[in-house]
Design an enzyme around this catalytic site. Structure first.
Site, short mmCIF file in Angstrom:
data_model
loop_
_atom_site.label_atom_id
_atom_site.label_comp_id
_atom_site.label_asym_id
_atom_site.label_seq_id
_atom_site.Cartn_x
_atom_site.Cartn_y
_atom_site.Cartn_z
N TYR A 1 1.06 -1.13 -0.12
CA TYR A 1 -0.10 -0.07 0.06
C TYR A 1 1.05 1.72 0.18
CZ TYR A 1 -3.57 3.60 1.38
OH TYR A 1 -4.25 4.44 1.51
N HIS B 1 2.06 4.11 -2.62
CA HIS B 1 1.44 5.68 -2.95
C HIS B 1 2.34 5.97 -3.50
CE1 HIS B 1 -2.52 4.26 -1.42
NE2 HIS B 1 -2.76 5.19 -1.75
N TYR C 1 -3.52 16.10 1.36
CA TYR C 1 -3.68 14.62 1.43
C TYR C 1 -2.98 13.75 2.70
CZ TYR C 1 -6.62 10.65 -0.45
OH TYR C 1 -7.75 9.31 -0.43
N TRP D 1 -7.89 3.85 -10.71
CA TRP D 1 -6.52 3.62 -9.74
C TRP D 1 -7.63 2.78 -8.17
CZ3 TRP D 1 -1.78 5.37 -7.63
CH2 TRP D 1 -1.68 4.67 -6.70
N TRP D 2 -8.57 3.30 -7.87
CA TRP D 2 -9.60 2.38 -7.89
C TRP D 2 -9.14 1.07 -7.64
CZ3 TRP D 2 -14.68 4.92 -7.29
CH2 TRP D 2 -15.04 6.30 -6.67
#
Length: 107
Positions: free
Chosen positions: A18, A22, A41, A76-77
């Protein structure tokens, strides 16, 4: 500045993946998020529960409402769907959080 805070759930064993994904966020996705009004963010991981806590600081006239329909976001999802809890459309399962306290700077 409006703030949007929420949680998501990471699947076990994908903590490093993860973060890696990112760290390599796609430039076109980063530009889209910035252009939509996301000033900041942040995503934090509770390593025990694998709960992700995220918050976004939004510009006053943000345009984030259209993000879920954007092809870059949908891509992206789909890219992230194997490592976190998602809906059938691959959007992450987000649980919105209610702000209950804010510390103001004393001048």
């Amino acid at each position: 500045m409006p703030v949007h805070a929420f949680t998501m759930q990471l699947k076990p064993g994908f903590e490093e993946e993860y973060k890696r994904r990112h760290d390599l966020i796609w430039p076109d996705l980063q530009a889209l998020l910035n252009d939509s009004g996301i000033e900041e963010y942040h995503i934090f991981l509770d390593e025990k529960s694998l709960k992700l806590f995220a918050f976004q600081k939004l510009k006053a006239n943000h345009t984030t409402q259209g993000l879920p329909q954007n092809p870059i976001v949908k891509k992206w999802w789909a890219y992230m769907a194997d490592i976190m809890e998602t809906h059938e459309d691959h959007s992450p399962v987000e649980i919105p959080l209610k702000e209950v306290f804010e510390l103001q700077k004393n001048d």
